[in-house]
Design a protein around this motif. Structure first.
Motif, PDB file in Angstrom:
ATOM      1  N   GLN A 367      46.636  44.772  27.339  1.00  0.00           N
ATOM      2  CA  GLN A 367      45.292  44.178  27.275  1.00  0.00           C
ATOM      3  C   GLN A 367      44.754  43.969  28.701  1.00  0.00           C
ATOM      4  N   PRO A 368      43.416  44.072  28.938  1.00  0.00           N
ATOM      5  CA  PRO A 368      42.830  43.876  30.277  1.00  0.00           C
ATOM      6  C   PRO A 368      43.003  42.438  30.760  1.00  0.00           C
ATOM      7  N   ILE A 369      43.093  42.242  32.112  1.00  0.00           N
ATOM      8  CA  ILE A 369      43.243  40.932  32.739  1.00  0.00           C
ATOM      9  C   ILE A 369      41.929  40.585  33.441  1.00  0.00           C
ATOM     10  N   ILE A 370      41.391  39.393  33.185  1.00  0.00           N
ATOM     11  CA  ILE A 370      40.130  38.952  33.808  1.00  0.00           C
ATOM     12  C   ILE A 370      40.407  37.685  34.598  1.00  0.00           C
ATOM     13  N   GLN A 371      40.016  37.677  35.931  1.00  0.00           N
ATOM     14  CA  GLN A 371      40.175  36.509  36.791  1.00  0.00           C
ATOM     15  C   GLN A 371      38.822  36.147  37.381  1.00  0.00           C
ATOM     16  N   LYS A 372      38.605  34.810  37.607  1.00  0.00           N
ATOM     17  CA  LYS A 372      37.364  34.330  38.216  1.00  0.00           C
ATOM     18  C   LYS A 372      37.705  33.549  39.486  1.00  0.00           C
ATOM     19  N   ARG A 373      36.892  33.772  40.555  1.00  0.00           N
ATOM     20  CA  ARG A 373      37.083  33.075  41.823  1.00  0.00           C
ATOM     21  C   ARG A 373      35.732  32.606  42.327  1.00  0.00           C
ATOM     22  N   LYS A 374      35.735  31.432  43.029  1.00  0.00           N
ATOM     23  CA  LYS A 374      34.505  30.902  43.619  1.00  0.00           C
ATOM     24  C   LYS A 374      34.817  30.482  45.056  1.00  0.00           C
ATOM     25  N   LEU A 375      33.936  30.901  46.002  1.00  0.00           N
ATOM     26  CA  LEU A 375      34.198  30.645  47.423  1.00  0.00           C
ATOM     27  C   LEU A 375      32.884  30.430  48.158  1.00  0.00           C
ATOM     28  N   THR A 376      32.883  29.414  49.071  1.00  0.00           N
ATOM     29  CA  THR A 376      31.742  29.184  49.972  1.00  0.00           C
ATOM     30  C   THR A 376      32.239  29.387  51.402  1.00  0.00           C
ATOM     31  N   THR A 377      31.491  30.195  52.186  1.00  0.00           N
ATOM     32  CA  THR A 377      31.930  30.499  53.557  1.00  0.00           C
ATOM     33  C   THR A 377      30.779  30.316  54.534  1.00  0.00           C
ATOM     34  N   CYS A 378      31.050  30.586  55.795  1.00  0.00           N
ATOM     35  CA  CYS A 378      30.073  30.330  56.861  1.00  0.00           C
ATOM     36  C   CYS A 378      29.124  31.521  57.015  1.00  0.00           C
ATOM     37  N   PRO A 379      27.848  31.256  57.301  1.00  0.00           N
ATOM     38  CA  PRO A 379      26.890  32.353  57.508  1.00  0.00           C
ATOM     39  C   PRO A 379      27.312  33.215  58.704  1.00  0.00           C
ATOM     40  N   GLY A 380      26.972  34.511  58.584  1.00  0.00           N
ATOM     41  CA  GLY A 380      27.287  35.431  59.679  1.00  0.00           C
ATOM     42  C   GLY A 380      28.678  36.013  59.591  1.00  0.00           C
ATOM     43  N   GLU A 381      29.522  35.429  58.728  1.00  0.00           N
ATOM     44  CA  GLU A 381      30.885  35.941  58.583  1.00  0.00           C
ATOM     45  C   GLU A 381      30.944  36.888  57.385  1.00  0.00           C
ATOM     46  N   GLU A 382      31.642  37.997  57.549  1.00  0.00           N
ATOM     47  CA  GLU A 382      31.815  38.930  56.454  1.00  0.00           C
ATOM     48  C   GLU A 382      33.002  38.493  55.593  1.00  0.00           C
TER      49      GLU A 382
END
Length: 585
Positions: A367-382
């Protein structure tokens, strides 16, 4: 004395006494002789004649000068002479054609010129180069060796004409060559088939004959015929042959020519019969049982005495047991049936060879695996997604990966960026020497501050012009980078006036040279040079002046070069100036 008597108006005698003096005309006779011409009283005469000139004497009478002129002309004699190479004229030798002038004095005392027109005809020398083979004839004489031949003739002008003939005698060359060949030989493009002497003639690079005598010896090839019969193959002179054919071998005879042996080979091949048989598990061939696939050979003798071979290709087909692992994502279709979970499917078939074939299929459903992630980072950074993609904008990103089982693994990444300020510090203008303090805390509070000067305070003292940078770390750990410039406001500096002339003449007016100012300097230097570039005055004191003296002596009146350099203490500006000063005395 002459006496004349007259009666006056009164009737009385009037006596005139005249004292008369008579002066006679003077005549002078002059005789003169000259050559070609003569000047008499400023006039030129070119022939013999009598010239009369008249003058007034001191007594007022005529003075006549009679000049008897005799003009004797110069005598010119023209002589022409012709000679060979050189000629002597009046004891002088001449070697080229020219006109020779010789002067004598005649009995009358005038020049007698002899003009001799000389014609010098030079001897003519002609160089001739000639090349011959063996011998050559020059002017009727035969020569057999290289040499220089000299012949002399008389030209139409009566002078010698010498002909130098440089003879080159090249001799004919004969070359003997001996050659031996088999059957035939090529000599200079011609083929010869029997022993003989061949004569060829060539022209050498010097243009003479070169004879080549070639002694030919022709040796002939020997051929031997041999017949042989064999089974399957035969060896002839170390080489194996497998088909009937004629084999040619070549050997060298004692004379160095080919000796050819022709071998007529007859190859009788063994007869091979191929039989194929297929069985399940075992097979019997000629009374023998075989349980594995293999090739069996039996041998017989043919009528030609060679082997007759029977080859049996036995194929033993065993019952086949096989299995396979099949992987699917979510579901799988196998033999028209759909499976949604892992299982094993057994099939029993008859193979194409007529034997049993049993197959087990192991089905693995993932069966397929589904993961969720949430992240806040600094502007100008890739930010690098799990897929490897680099992003710099906020949003929701879907990455699909392949799991170890080969099925999709979906990762949902929600990326956000903190809101921070940019371009915090504007460029700042200031005057030279001024100090400016800038406080970063008026914008916001930061966890850490670092200026490009190395300071980490909220404010910075700016006393130099140039580019500055600041790194600010906020509560989220984001770094804000900003740059600004401290710019020269071009504040005016203290002016200095430099005169262009002064008069050190002890008149007590304009006696010294010095720049005029009301400034305060942190540095000051005044130099004066003369026109040869020599430094004649130098001072570092703004109040010191030059009095026109160098090495204890007054310098000359003229123009001098001055160079002034000073630093305004208030604005800290360095000002260079130069010009000229005229010194008048």
């Amino acid at each position: 004395m002459l006496v004349d008597s007259f009666t006056t108006s009164l009737g009385c005698d009037s006596i005139v006494l005249i004292a008369l003096t008579v002066n006679n005309t003077v005549t002078t006779n002059v005789a003169t002789t000259s050559c070609d011409s003569s000047s008499v009283n400023g006039n030129w005469y070119f022939t013999s004649q009598t010239v009369t000139d008249s003058f007034t004497t001191s007594l007022g009478c005529d003075s006549i000068v009679v000049t008897a002129l005799t003009i004797n002309n110069a005598v010119t004699t023209n002589v022409a002479t012709t000679s060979c190479d050189s000629v002597s004229v009046n004891d002088d030798w001449y070697y080229t054609s020219q006109t020779v002038t010789y002067s004598f004095t005649t009995s009358l005392g005038c020049d007698s010129l002899i003009l001799t027109a000389l014609t010098i005809n030079n001897a003519v020398t002609t160089n001739v180069a000639t090349t011959f083979c063996d011998s050559s004839s020059v002017n009727g004489n035969w020569y057999y060796a290289s040499q220089t031949v000299t012949d002399s003739f008389t030209t139409s002008l009566g002078c010698d004409s010498i002909v130098l003939t440089a003879l080159t005698i090249n001799y004919m060359t004969t070359t003997n060559v001996a050659t031996t060949s088999c059957d035939s030989s090529s000599v200079n493009g011609n083929w010869y088939y029997a022993s003989q002497t061949v004569t060829d003639s060539f022209t050498t690079s010097l243009g003479c004959d070169s004879i080549v005598l070639t002694t030919l010896t022709i040796n002939y090839i020997t051929t031997t015929n041999v017949a042989t019969t064999s089974c399957d193959s035969s060896s002839v002179n170390g080489n194996w042959y497998y088909t009937s054919q004629t084999v040619t071998d070549s050997f060298a005879t004692s004379l160095g020519c080919d000796s050819i042996v022709l071998t007529a080979l007859t190859i009788n091949n063994a007869v091979t019969i191929n039989l194929a048989t297929t069985s399940c598990d075992s097979s019997s061939v000629n009374g023998n049982w075989y349980f594995a696939s293999q090739t069996v050979k039996d041998s017989f003798t043919t009528s030609l005495g060679c082997d007759s071979i029977v080859v049996y290709y036995i194929t033993i087909s065993s019952t086949l047991y096989s299995s396979e692992d099949l992987f699917g994502c979510e579901s799988m279709v196998y033999k028209s049936a759909t499976y949604t979970s892992s299982t094993q499917v057994i099939d029993s078939l008859v193979s194409a060879k007529g034997c049993d074939s049993i197959h087990a299929a192991n089905l693995f459903i993932t069966q397929p695996i589904i993961q969720k992630r949430k992240l806040t980072t600094c502007p100008g950074e890739e930010y690098e997604l799990v897929s490897g993609e680099l992003i710099s904008d906020s949003g929701i990103y879907f990455s699909t990966l392949i799991s170890v089982s080969g099925c999709d693994s979906i990762i949902i990444e929600e990326i956000g960026y903190y809101d921070i300020k940019e371009s915090l510090v504007p460029d700042i203008e200031k005057c030279v020497g001024d100090e400016v303090t800038f406080d970063i805390s008026v914008w916001d509070s930061y966890e850490h501050i670092q200026w490009s000067t190395g300071e980490e305070n909220t404010n910075i003292l700016l006393d130099n012009f140039g580019l500055y940078a600041v790194n600010l770390t906020d509560k989220n750990g984001c770094i804000v980078r900003d740059t600004f410039r401290v710019i020269d406001a071009k504040c005016p500096h203290c002016p200095v006036y430099v005169p262009n002339a002064f008069t050190p003449n002890q008149s007590w007016i304009n006696e010294n040279f010095k720049p005029i100012h009301k400034c305060t300097f942190s540095e000051y230097k005044l130099q004066i040079y003369n026109r040869w570039g020599e430094l004649i005055f130098e001072t570092f004191d703004p109040e010191e002046s030059w009095d026109g003296v160098y090495l204890g002596k007054d310098v000359q009146q003229g123009v001098y070069v001055w160079i002034l350099f000073y630093v305004d203490k208030k604005t800290k500006r360095a000002i260079p100036q130069r010009g000229t000063i005229t010194l008048l005395r």
